[in-house]
Design a protein around this motif. Structure first.
Motif, PDB file in Angstrom:
ATOM      1  N   VAL A  17     -20.323 -14.955 -13.305  1.00 42.60           N
ATOM      2  CA  VAL A  17     -19.286 -14.179 -12.615  1.00 42.60           C
ATOM      3  C   VAL A  17     -19.842 -12.767 -12.403  1.00 42.60           C
ATOM      4  CG1 VAL A  17     -16.949 -13.248 -12.746  1.00 42.60           C
ATOM      5  CG2 VAL A  17     -17.428 -15.534 -13.629  1.00 42.60           C
ATOM      6  N   ILE A  18     -20.032 -12.421 -11.152  1.00 42.68           N
ATOM      7  CA  ILE A  18     -20.670 -11.132 -10.836  1.00 42.68           C
ATOM      8  C   ILE A  18     -19.620 -10.044 -10.643  1.00 42.68           C
ATOM      9  CG2 ILE A  18     -22.170  -9.961  -9.144  1.00 42.68           C
ATOM     10  CD1 ILE A  18     -23.207 -13.042  -8.733  1.00 42.68           C
ATOM     11  N   VAL A  19     -18.526 -10.403 -10.009  1.00 41.15           N
ATOM     12  CA  VAL A  19     -17.425  -9.447  -9.811  1.00 41.15           C
ATOM     13  C   VAL A  19     -16.121 -10.163 -10.159  1.00 41.15           C
ATOM     14  CG1 VAL A  19     -16.152  -8.041  -8.136  1.00 41.15           C
ATOM     15  CG2 VAL A  19     -18.626  -8.296  -7.870  1.00 41.15           C
ATOM     16  N   ASN A  20     -15.309  -9.544 -10.973  1.00 37.17           N
ATOM     17  CA  ASN A  20     -13.921  -9.992 -11.126  1.00 37.17           C
ATOM     18  C   ASN A  20     -13.105  -8.750 -11.449  1.00 37.17           C
ATOM     19  OD1 ASN A  20     -11.495 -11.199 -11.431  1.00 37.17           O
ATOM     20  ND2 ASN A  20     -11.971 -12.242 -13.372  1.00 37.17           N
ATOM     21  N   GLU A  21     -12.528  -8.151 -10.418  1.00 33.69           N
ATOM     22  CA  GLU A  21     -11.909  -6.848 -10.626  1.00 33.69           C
ATOM     23  C   GLU A  21     -10.681  -6.649  -9.753  1.00 33.69           C
ATOM     24  OE1 GLU A  21     -15.031  -4.175  -9.367  1.00 33.69           O
ATOM     25  OE2 GLU A  21     -14.493  -4.427  -7.268  1.00 33.69           O
ATOM     26  N   ARG A  22      -9.912  -5.681 -10.151  1.00 33.15           N
ATOM     27  CA  ARG A  22      -8.846  -5.151  -9.331  1.00 33.15           C
ATOM     28  C   ARG A  22      -9.497  -4.177  -8.368  1.00 33.15           C
ATOM     29  NH1 ARG A  22      -6.219  -0.286  -9.414  1.00 33.15           N
ATOM     30  NH2 ARG A  22      -7.285   0.540 -11.217  1.00 33.15           N
ATOM     31  N   SER A  23      -9.078  -4.187  -7.115  1.00 36.31           N
ATOM     32  CA  SER A  23      -9.826  -3.431  -6.109  1.00 36.31           C
ATOM     33  C   SER A  23      -8.926  -2.556  -5.252  1.00 36.31           C
ATOM     34  CB  SER A  23     -10.579  -4.391  -5.193  1.00 36.31           C
ATOM     35  OG  SER A  23     -11.151  -5.437  -5.913  1.00 36.31           O
ATOM     36  N   GLY A  24      -8.162  -1.705  -5.885  1.00 38.16           N
ATOM     37  CA  GLY A  24      -7.313  -0.820  -5.083  1.00 38.16           C
ATOM     38  C   GLY A  24      -5.964  -1.462  -4.772  1.00 38.16           C
ATOM     39  N   TYR A  25      -5.161  -0.771  -3.981  1.00 35.13           N
ATOM     40  CA  TYR A  25      -3.787  -1.229  -3.769  1.00 35.13           C
ATOM     41  C   TYR A  25      -3.310  -0.926  -2.363  1.00 35.13           C
ATOM     42  CZ  TYR A  25      -2.470   3.702  -4.272  1.00 35.13           C
ATOM     43  OH  TYR A  25      -2.366   5.061  -4.096  1.00 35.13           O
ATOM     44  N   LEU A  26      -2.175  -1.536  -2.051  1.00 34.06           N
ATOM     45  CA  LEU A  26      -1.532  -1.268  -0.765  1.00 34.06           C
ATOM     46  C   LEU A  26      -0.034  -1.197  -1.003  1.00 34.06           C
ATOM     47  CD1 LEU A  26      -1.627  -1.205   2.414  1.00 34.06           C
ATOM     48  CD2 LEU A  26      -1.108  -3.637   2.307  1.00 34.06           C
ATOM     49  N   MET A  27       0.555  -0.110  -0.593  1.00 33.82           N
ATOM     50  CA  MET A  27       2.009  -0.037  -0.651  1.00 33.82           C
ATOM     51  C   MET A  27       2.483  -0.132   0.794  1.00 33.82           C
ATOM     52  SD  MET A  27       4.209   0.397  -3.113  1.00 33.82           S
ATOM     53  CE  MET A  27       5.670   1.278  -3.686  1.00 33.82           C
ATOM     54  N   ARG A  28       3.446  -1.024   1.028  1.00 30.03           N
ATOM     55  CA  ARG A  28       4.064  -1.100   2.345  1.00 30.03           C
ATOM     56  C   ARG A  28       5.555  -0.869   2.168  1.00 30.03           C
ATOM     57  NH1 ARG A  28       2.202  -6.794   4.266  1.00 30.03           N
ATOM     58  NH2 ARG A  28       2.400  -7.034   2.009  1.00 30.03           N
ATOM     59  N   THR A  29       6.101  -0.044   3.029  1.00 31.11           N
ATOM     60  CA  THR A  29       7.508   0.311   2.916  1.00 31.11           C
ATOM     61  C   THR A  29       8.182  -0.016   4.239  1.00 31.11           C
ATOM     62  OG1 THR A  29       7.070   1.974   1.238  1.00 31.11           O
ATOM     63  CG2 THR A  29       9.050   2.289   2.561  1.00 31.11           C
ATOM     64  N   LYS A  30       9.344  -0.684   4.142  1.00 30.13           N
ATOM     65  CA  LYS A  30      10.030  -1.088   5.376  1.00 30.13           C
ATOM     66  C   LYS A  30      11.500  -0.705   5.288  1.00 30.13           C
ATOM     67  CE  LYS A  30      11.300  -5.573   3.602  1.00 30.13           C
ATOM     68  NZ  LYS A  30      11.477  -6.979   3.742  1.00 30.13           N
ATOM     69  N   VAL A  31      12.126  -0.503   6.411  1.00 31.05           N
ATOM     70  CA  VAL A  31      13.548  -0.165   6.395  1.00 31.05           C
ATOM     71  C   VAL A  31      14.297  -1.327   5.757  1.00 31.05           C
ATOM     72  CG1 VAL A  31      13.456   1.378   8.366  1.00 31.05           C
ATOM     73  CG2 VAL A  31      13.876  -1.025   8.763  1.00 31.05           C
ATOM     74  N   SER A  32      15.255  -1.008   4.898  1.00 34.82           N
ATOM     75  CA  SER A  32      15.851  -2.078   4.087  1.00 34.82           C
ATOM     76  C   SER A  32      16.691  -3.033   4.909  1.00 34.82           C
ATOM     77  CB  SER A  32      16.649  -1.508   2.919  1.00 34.82           C
ATOM     78  OG  SER A  32      17.132  -0.234   3.204  1.00 34.82           O
ATOM     79  N   SER A  33      17.072  -2.649   6.116  1.00 37.58           N
ATOM     80  CA  SER A  33      17.869  -3.559   6.939  1.00 37.58           C
ATOM     81  C   SER A  33      17.019  -4.677   7.534  1.00 37.58           C
ATOM     82  CB  SER A  33      18.559  -2.781   8.055  1.00 37.58           C
ATOM     83  OG  SER A  33      17.599  -2.051   8.783  1.00 37.58           O
ATOM     84  N   SER A  34      15.706  -4.565   7.436  1.00 41.99           N
ATOM     85  CA  SER A  34      14.867  -5.610   8.008  1.00 41.99           C
ATOM     86  C   SER A  34      14.446  -6.593   6.919  1.00 41.99           C
ATOM     87  CB  SER A  34      13.646  -4.987   8.691  1.00 41.99           C
ATOM     88  OG  SER A  34      12.449  -5.486   8.161  1.00 41.99           O
ATOM     89  N   ASN A  35      14.538  -7.886   7.217  1.00 42.17           N
ATOM     90  CA  ASN A  35      14.141  -8.908   6.252  1.00 42.17           C
ATOM     91  C   ASN A  35      12.658  -8.862   5.988  1.00 42.17           C
ATOM     92  OD1 ASN A  35      16.602 -10.135   5.712  1.00 42.17           O
ATOM     93  ND2 ASN A  35      16.508 -11.326   7.595  1.00 42.17           N
ATOM     94  N   GLU A  36      11.918  -8.750   7.061  1.00 42.88           N
ATOM     95  CA  GLU A  36      10.460  -8.816   6.953  1.00 42.88           C
ATOM     96  C   GLU A  36       9.845  -7.674   7.717  1.00 42.88           C
ATOM     97  OE1 GLU A  36       7.997 -12.201   7.593  1.00 42.88           O
ATOM     98  OE2 GLU A  36       9.557 -13.528   6.857  1.00 42.88           O
TER      99      GLU A  36
END
Ligand code: ADP
Ligand code: MG
Ligand code: MG
Length: 499
Positions: A464-483
């Motif tokens: 196993v050469i790499v097994n890591e957490r690699s940063g993040y993504l936050m996505r924010t949407k208006v709450s009235s939208s399902n998706e």
């Protein structure tokens, strides 16, 4: 005056709370008191910053913006300020990332589990069926994938009532925004640095985000394992891609930091220009390909003709490292997510009991539609569920009254179609006021957030050469939208403010 001294700001505790020592209480997310002039100034600065730092996408109003770089760029939609998120939950999500990486790898090795779990889905879902056919062919010829590269993203929402961080899904193909997600964190850090005093915020509460660097490094390491200095990395792209700059961040990094070349090809081009040499090497347009990085091929629309399917099969047959291989791809389907959540299934793939417990803790309720009791409940209370087909890319799920309708229809049409969908507990995250910036304008709205944690995994045979957490993504949407994904125009790119 006292009102001035106790501003209630999005990302800071109020001065009043500090005085009262209320450090355990939730920061007040009241943006009403933010001075409008200050907001306008920050928006202006953020728009300039985005333009200067490549936080951009192709503008849908400009015809060539999806094909020619540098033409018709507009800033990516973003949240003006990072979203408050509890640090302990963030740590949990980070902690499970390498375990999920390992889980994907283990599950992918069990061809029988994948085929059997999806066998009934295969009958009613033509797209999944074609993917399974490729997988079967590889099983038949006993194709060995010795070098395995996964670039995943596990997505979560924080359920307000239970305070549990619950997994929405695990993406194993074409996980987007490692590039722009990294940039938006820098944008927020820059704003917090410049306006932190006015806002009462500490820039150190927004973790820097190295997703683009981690992903390009994992790609470069895979390239090294392939061990052909003349070979290149090929990113498989859609013919038109307004999110191309997200991808270019990776190819740019690969060249600058690792001196590895990345070429871009569509599935149709790969069909036309691709061939496999007797030793298994994939040649495309004369280039030997070390790593195939898919940023297309996850949706039925990516296969408008047989040419694209031929290309997918050709790639799978080759010795190039596939990110993802067909088995990694299938492991990321919603049906497999639901199968893994059944009792005693994780135990087949993971040995460590503590690891299993950690994964299970972030599983939401997931059910097959064969479960008649749960279908009854969902018909009765459809708003507590989400119904999902085996699709990726957003906009495919069923919510609210449509769930009831769909379930009643399926009940009439017979059992077969059941296997096309899964049912999932609907997660209700806390909503808070957010400034969303799109097309140069800023709107305040109620919004909810989804946190994605990237994970990279690279294995060559037993190593196993790499097994890591690699940063993040936050996505924010208006709450009235399902998706509504970022590209669909409801969500914006965001980052974290840890408290
Ligand atoms: P996709 O692979 O198309 O991205 P997802 O499972 O991520 O499919 O669903 C798309 C979006 O739908 C998510 O980003 C989220 O906003 C919403 N969603 C999905 N599952 C749930 C759920 N269980 N509860 C609430 N919202 C959900
Ligand atoms: Mg997905
Ligand atoms: Mg998703």
């Amino acid at each position: 005056d006292s009102a001035r001294k106790t501003p209630t700001l999005k990302c800071g505790r109020t001065a009043q709370m500090e005085i009262e020592g209320g450090s355990d209480s939730k920061p007040i997310l009241d943006l009403h008191s933010l001075d409008d002039n200050l907001v306008q100034k920050m928006v202006y600065d953020a728009l300039v910053w985005s333009s200067l730092h490549g936080l951009v996408v192709g503008d849908r109003n400009v015809q060539r913006s999806g094909t020619v770089p540098g033409v018709g760029m507009v800033h990516a939609p973003f949240a003006l300020l990072p979203t408050v998120f509890p640090e302990n939950q963030w740590k949990l999500a980070c902690e499970v990332a390498p375990i999920f990486n390992e889980l994907v790898d283990r599950v992918s090795l069990d061809g029988k589990f994948l085929q059997e779990s999806l066998s009934r889905t295969k009958k009613v879902d033509a797209f999944t069926s074609r993917l399974l056919d490729i997988h079967s062919k590889m099983l038949e010829i006993n194709k060995k994938e010795e070098i395995r590269l996964g670039l995943h993203r596990s997505d979560y929402m924080l359920d307000e009532k239970t305070k549990l961080l619950l997994q929405i899904e695990l993406n194993t193909i074409s996980t987007s925004f490692p590039g722009l997600g990294s940039v938006v964190s820098e944008l927020h850090r820059s704003l917090l640095k410049n306006y932190g005093e006015h806002l009462g915020c500490d820039v150190n509460c927004t973790p820097s985000n190295d997703a683009a660097n981690r992903f390009s490094e994992a790609l470069a390491k895979a390239w090294i394992e392939y061990n052909n200095p003349k070979a290149v990395i090929m990113v498989v792209v859609q013919p038109e891609e307004r999110n191309m700059y997200d991808q270019h961040w990776l190819s740019f990094n690969l060249k600058e930091r690792h001196n590895v070349t990345m070429i871009r090809k569509t599935m149709a081009e790969i069909d036309k220009e691709g061939e496999i040499q007797p030793d298994g090497t994939l040649l495309v347009g004369g280039h030997a390909i070390a790593v195939i990085y898919f940023r297309a091929g996850y949706a039925p629309t990516d296969y408008p003709s047989e040419a694209e399917w031929r290309a997918r099969l050709l790639m799978e047959h080759s010795s190039a490292i596939k990110c993802p291989s067909i088995s990694y791809h299938l492991t990321g389907t919603k049906k497999i997510q639901q199968e893994l959540a059944k009792p005693n299934v994780l135990e087949k793939f993971i040995d460590n009991k503590e690891d299993i417990a950690k994964l299970r803790k972030c599983f939401a309720g997931l059910w097959s539609l064969d479960d008649a009791d749960i279908v009854d409940t969902a018909i009765e209370k459809p708003h507590l569920f989400v119904m999902k087909p085996q699709r990726e890319g957003g906009g495919n799920n069923i919510y609210g009254d449509d769930v009831r309708e769909a379930l009643l229809r399926l009940r009439k049409d017979g059992k077969e179609q059941n296997a096309a969908y899964i049912l999932m507990q609907r997660i209700f995250p806390t909503d808070s006021a957010t400034f969303l910036v799109r097309d140069g304008s800023c709107h305040k709205d109620h919004a909810v957030s989804e946190l994605g944690i990237y994970g990279a995994y690279l294995r060559n045979k037993d190593k196993v050469i790499v097994n890591e957490r690699s940063g993040y993504l936050m996505r924010t949407k208006v709450s009235s939208s399902n998706e509504g994904g970022v590209a669909a125009g409801f969500a914006v790119l965001d980052s974290l403010y840890l408290t």
